[in-house]
Motif scaffolding. Structure first.
Motif: not given
Length: 191
Positions: A134-140, A117-127
């Motif tokens: 060792r960091g995340v881009c501005d859009s993430t 789902n949308t929240d899982e996708t967000l957490v998956y991509d961030f993780t």
């Protein structure tokens, strides 16, 4: 699942010094109700155990993240570390909270799940991005702050860091998992 000998098996009460006894008692009296999993090897360093378990208690039981997303993120970290103990512990919890068995199986096999789902996708991509770079881009970052808020971003980052630490301790100690019927072990993935 290849099983290595447990390098840091449970200690008997007679082997514990006062600091270890106090740390063990705090675990027994808290929401975990016992000394198990990562806390068995961590008992060798009772001050570290005490501090980590308090962080873990917050992460597991009081975080701003919904429990479903926390459990989901824990699966992604367990897979990244091929950490069997954490995998066997958190798969049933994630399934109970609504993560689909198809998503769990895809993560287990090292694939990006198709049915998140949308929240899982967000957490998956961030993780995944945080673990890989060792960091995340501005859009993430912006997407995650927009959905979870700044506290949520900090709590998710803390969860990932905590479970990464715990997974590494378990991997070094070769702590065996408590297997659960119906939960498949993590296969080794190519590097």
């Amino acid at each position: 699942m290849h099983q290595h000998p447990d390098r840091m098996p449970p200690l008997g009460l007679e082997q514990l010094d006062d600091g270890q006894k106090a740390a063990a008692q705090a675990l027994i009296d808290g929401p975990r109700k016992g000394v198990k999993g990562p806390f068995i090897p961590l008992l060798r360093s009772p001050q570290l155990l005490d501090r980590l378990q308090r962080v873990g208690e917050y992460i597991r039981f009081d975080s701003s993240l919904p429990p479903r997303l926390s459990e989901f993120a824990m699966l992604v970290v367990a897979r990244a570390c091929t950490q069997q103990f954490e995998w066997f512990t958190h798969v049933p919890l994630a399934l109970k909270l609504g993560t689909s068995s198809e998503t769990v199986e895809a993560i287990r096999c090292g694939r990006r799940p198709d049915d998140m789902n949308t929240d899982e996708t967000l957490v998956y991509d961030f993780t995944q991005e945080l673990l890989a770079h060792r960091g995340v881009c501005d859009s993430t970052y912006a997407r995650t702050v927009n959905r979870l808020g700044e506290r949520g971003v900090v709590d998710l980052t803390g969860l990932i860091g905590y479970f990464l630490t715990v997974s590494l301790v378990l991997n070094v100690a070769h702590t065996p998992p408590e297997t659960v019927d119906g939960v498949k072990a993590l296969p080794a993935l190519p590097l």
